[in-house]
Scaffold this active site. Structure first.
Site, PDB file in Angstrom:
ATOM      1  N   GLY A  68       3.355  -7.543  -6.052  1.00  0.00           N
ATOM      2  CA  GLY A  68       2.087  -8.098  -6.485  1.00  0.00           C
ATOM      3  C   GLY A  68       1.045  -7.000  -6.520  1.00  0.00           C
ATOM      4  N   CYS A 126       1.203  -3.426   2.496  1.00  0.00           N
ATOM      5  CA  CYS A 126       0.250  -3.500   1.398  1.00  0.00           C
ATOM      6  C   CYS A 126       0.150  -2.136   0.734  1.00  0.00           C
ATOM      7  CB  CYS A 126      -1.129  -3.933   1.921  1.00  0.00           C
ATOM      8  SG  CYS A 126      -2.398  -4.061   0.659  1.00  0.00           S
ATOM      9  N   LEU A 127       0.115  -2.138  -0.590  1.00  0.00           N
ATOM     10  CA  LEU A 127       0.008  -0.876  -1.322  1.00  0.00           C
ATOM     11  C   LEU A 127      -1.309  -0.169  -1.045  1.00  0.00           C
ATOM     12  CD1 LEU A 127       1.462  -2.022  -4.769  1.00  0.00           C
ATOM     13  CD2 LEU A 127       2.635  -0.770  -2.936  1.00  0.00           C
ATOM     14  N   HIS A 172      -6.682 -10.703  -1.554  1.00  0.00           N
ATOM     15  CA  HIS A 172      -7.274  -9.466  -2.074  1.00  0.00           C
ATOM     16  C   HIS A 172      -8.522  -9.767  -2.907  1.00  0.00           C
ATOM     17  CE1 HIS A 172      -5.026  -5.939  -0.960  1.00  0.00           C
ATOM     18  NE2 HIS A 172      -3.863  -6.455  -1.331  1.00  0.00           N
TER      19      HIS A 172
END
Length: 233
Positions: A68, A126-127, A172
């Site tokens: 995502g 999380c990126l 986010h």
């Protein structure tokens, strides 16, 4: 709907990003755009530009790789996210986490609400918080409402891992990172995860690191409404 001058800065920002070519740069925790509620999408990008931006988000998500990606993660404060999960995991992981393949989806102005009271806790990453993972307790089932990239209504119930991805990406867009909802005693580097906590569930980590999981006796477990082991968002 804002005036053309109101919308110009976001469109210009997106054009600048797309001019770079290839995957877009992902911003890391500490950038203010990750801590502000994203602006609802209301035509700030013309249809052709929106389509190009969505494709760039998809390319960036695949390259990361992740399951995502939300627009604020590339520095664009618009309420748009993309999700996709081929779920290349062993059967025991699939069964324990409810991780099943999800097709590519575009979520415009998404929101979710819990369905029932059940919660599930697993490690997430999380990126925008590279190198780390932590256990987050989330709703096991949620109802998602959104629009797709063509303006069509989305009203769907997600369970298991797809529900976790939906919650992570929608968070986010509200300026919330997974660490805000995490059990911080579970925080582990990717190297530690690979060496110690790669099991399908976090029970062993909870016992060794000293935190409770939902439904267990003792002090309350993590609170909260997804990156994930082996993938990130």
């Amino acid at each position: 709907m804002g005036t053309p001058s109101d919308r110009a800065p976001l469109a210009e920002r997106v054009e600048e990003l797309l001019a770079l070519g290839g995957p877009l740069p992902i911003v890391a925790a500490g950038e203010p755009v990750l801590r502000r509620a994203a602006e609802p999408f209301d035509g700030q990008l013309a249809p052709a530009l929106l389509a190009r931006f969505v494709e760039a988000l998809r390319l960036t998500m695949h390259a990361a790789p992740g399951v995502g990606l939300a627009a604020p993660q590339v520095g664009v404060g618009l309420r748009i996210a993309v999700i996709e999960d081929p779920a290349p995991v062993p059967e025991e992981v699939r069964a324990a986490r409810g991780r099943v393949p999800q097709p590519f989806r575009v979520l415009v102005n998404p929101s979710y609400e819990p369905v029932g009271a059940e919660r599930a806790a697993f490690f997430e990453g999380c990126l925008s918080v590279p190198g780390w993972q932590a256990v987050v307790a989330r709703h096991a089932e949620v109802r998602l409402r959104a629009r797709d990239e063509h303006g069509r209504a989305v009203d769907e119930v997600f369970t298991g891992w797809p529900a976790r991805i939906v919650q992570h990406e929608t968070d986010h867009l509200d300026g919330t990172l997974y660490l805000d909802r995490a059990e911080l005693r579970s925080l582990a580097s990717n190297a530690s995860m690979a060496d110690l906590w790669s099991q399908p569930t976090p029970e062993r980590a909870a016992s060794a690191l000293g935190f409770e999981l939902p439904g267990r006796p003792g002090r309350p477990g993590p609170s909260g409404s997804p990156g994930l082991p082996g993938s990130a968002s």
